[in-house]
Write a protein that holds these residues in place. Structure first.
Motif, PDB file in Angstrom:
ATOM      1  N   ARG A 158      -9.261   3.641   1.565  1.00  0.00           N
ATOM      2  CA  ARG A 158      -9.466   2.294   1.626  1.00  0.00           C
ATOM      3  C   ARG A 158      -9.000   1.560   2.804  1.00  0.00           C
ATOM      4  NH1 ARG A 158      -6.797  -1.826  -2.919  1.00  0.00           N
ATOM      5  NH2 ARG A 158      -7.856  -3.541  -2.226  1.00  0.00           N
TER       6      ARG A 158
ATOM      7  N   ILE B  57       0.828  -1.184   0.014  1.00  0.00           N
ATOM      8  CA  ILE B  57      -0.082   0.017  -0.176  1.00  0.00           C
ATOM      9  C   ILE B  57       0.830   1.243  -0.110  1.00  0.00           C
ATOM     10  CG2 ILE B  57      -1.975  -1.116   1.194  1.00  0.00           C
ATOM     11  CD1 ILE B  57      -0.780   0.174   3.903  1.00  0.00           C
TER      12      ILE B  57
ATOM     13  N   SER C  70      -3.576   5.099  -0.272  1.00  0.00           N
ATOM     14  CA  SER C  70      -4.587   4.206  -0.146  1.00  0.00           C
ATOM     15  C   SER C  70      -5.375   4.444   1.145  1.00  0.00           C
ATOM     16  CB  SER C  70      -3.797   2.759  -0.172  1.00  0.00           C
ATOM     17  OG  SER C  70      -3.120   2.538  -1.297  1.00  0.00           O
TER      18      SER C  70
END
Length: 441
Positions: free
Chosen positions: A341, A334, A338
């Motif tokens: 999310r 990641i 990100s």
């Protein structure tokens, strides 16, 4: 009066120098075919600038062998006339002891420039690469390739790279194919396309992401002029990441990355004590939250017994989210982009875990206290605090990294403060709202 032999020698020397000056590509191919000692002798017979252009077209393997046969002083003179990027590429593939000997013979300004160029910034592809790379001209035959590999003493033929006549990377070659192919076949007919290349200053995060996507076990590294200067092997890269993960485990809890299991007590104290002092200050912040509800706790003493339960579960949930997020950042699964999310995922995880823990905890508290109100307070606080803790565990390291800080060094301290305050505040805040349902004393 000169003899015929002397005139022939002189003429041969003039023609040889003209060949080096006017046909550097062909000269490079010739140098690759003859023994390295002979090639080094030819270069040394002429002024260093005469052979300058030839080095541009020599493949790394051949160039390394020829340099190995040349005196340090001659190599130092060569570095002075070559382009800096090419010079550092040649120098970088030599071992450190030979580098030091050559630079000791070079002009002070040249030596300083080379040393600066040989040092790549932290967390870049240049720091991760191995400079001992083998590349072959794509137009030579299998038989000639095998001869060059033997001359170089190379047994690690898993990662061979192919160059065109301009020494530009064109493809890769599986070494085992050389033994199974007609010796007259040209290497260009055996070439495999390049899956990926990186440059020396590419960030480590980006290199890992691209390596994962390409699914290759080695990637060539190019300099700013697109010269092949090294190779990054997946196994070595993952070993580097493994060491980084271990280091992060230490720094997350306030231990120095320099501390070892057998470090002296005084060294350990010096590294750990500052973080313990910081943690103490954050603990007082959490204690202040409890102090704000002193009257409520005095009225309903059962709350004091359950406070550690609320804070403990919140801390554990936050630590789990933190560990998973830190692993994702370290392995480059990641990025900071990100964050939303990851936040939503940890919030939903915290909610589901919170509901499950709340049911178990509520039953236990009801059996212990026979108070439906107390069971409801602990149940609701578990759901709220685990959602907050999971969110904090995800966001704290991402936010610190976004701000340019080391998330491993500071995350645990910040998270402890957030989870303690969240646990106490949710439990005591809900208890205040539902105080009419709580048992006195």
């Amino acid at each position: 009066m000169t003899t015929t032999s002397e005139r022939l020698t002189s003429t041969a020397g003039v023609l040889s120098e003209a060949f080096l000056l006017n046909y550097p590509q062909k000269a490079a191919r010739y140098m690759e075919k003859i023994p390295a000692a002979e090639a080094a002798s030819i270069f040394q017979q002429h002024p260093v600038p005469s052979g300058k252009a030839v080095w541009v077209f020599l493949s790394p393997g051949a160039a390394d062998q020829i340099l190995g046969k040349m005196p340090d002083k001659v190599v130092a003179e060569l570095l002075a006339v070559l382009d800096a990027n090419l010079g550092v590429a040649l120098l970088g593939r030599l071992d450190e002891a030979r580098q030091a000997q050559i630079l000791a013979c070079a002009h002070a300004d040249i030596a300083r420039e080379m040393r600066e160029l040989l040092t790549f910034p932290e967390d870049t592809a240049g720091r991760l690469m191995q400079t001992r790379v083998m590349a072959l001209n794509e137009n030579i035959t299998v038989e000639e390739a095998i001869r060059q590999l033997k001359a170089a003493g190379r047994t690690d033929t898993d990662h061979l790279f192919l160059l065109d006549d301009n020494a530009r990377l064109t493809g890769r070659l599986a070494g085992n194919r050389l033994a199974l192919t007609d010796k007259t076949q040209r290497l260009s007919h055996l070439a495999l396309p390049m899956l990926l290349t990186v440059h020396t200053l590419d960030p480590k995060d980006e290199v890992v992401e691209r390596l994962e996507a390409a699914k290759t076990d080695a990637v060539p590294v190019l300099d700013s002029d697109d010269n092949l200067v090294g190779v990054i092997k997946t196994a070595a890269l993952y070993q580097d990441i493994k060491e980084e993960l271990v280091t992060n485990m230490q720094t997350m809890v306030g231990a120095s990355k320099d501390e070892k299991a057998l470090s002296s007590s005084l060294f350990s104290v010096r590294k750990r004590l500052p973080w313990l002092q910081i943690n103490l200050l954050t603990a007082f912040a959490a204690a202040a939250v409890v102090g704000a509800f002193e009257g409520l706790i005095a009225q309903f003493t059962a709350l004091a017994i359950l406070l550690p339960v609320a804070a403990g579960q919140s801390g554990n949930a936050g630590a789990q989210a933190l560990a998973v997020t830190m692993r994702g950042l370290t392995l480059r699964e990641i990025t900071t982009r990100s964050w939303l999310r990851i936040l939503l995922k940890e919030m939903s995880t915290g909610f589901i875990n919170g509901v499950a823990i709340a049911l178990t905890c509520a039953v236990g508290v009801w059996v212990w206290s026979q108070s439906l109100g107390l069971a409801l307070v602990i149940a609701l606080s578990m759901v709220v605090s685990l959602v907050i803790a999971g969110s904090a565990g995800a966001l704290v390291p991402i936010l610190l990294k976004k701000l340019g800080q080391d998330p491993a060094q500071s995350s645990s301290i910040v998270l402890t403060t957030v989870t303690d305050i969240a646990g106490f505040m949710s439990f005591l805040g809900i208890a205040t709202l539902l105080s009419g349902m709580l048992p006195q004393g």
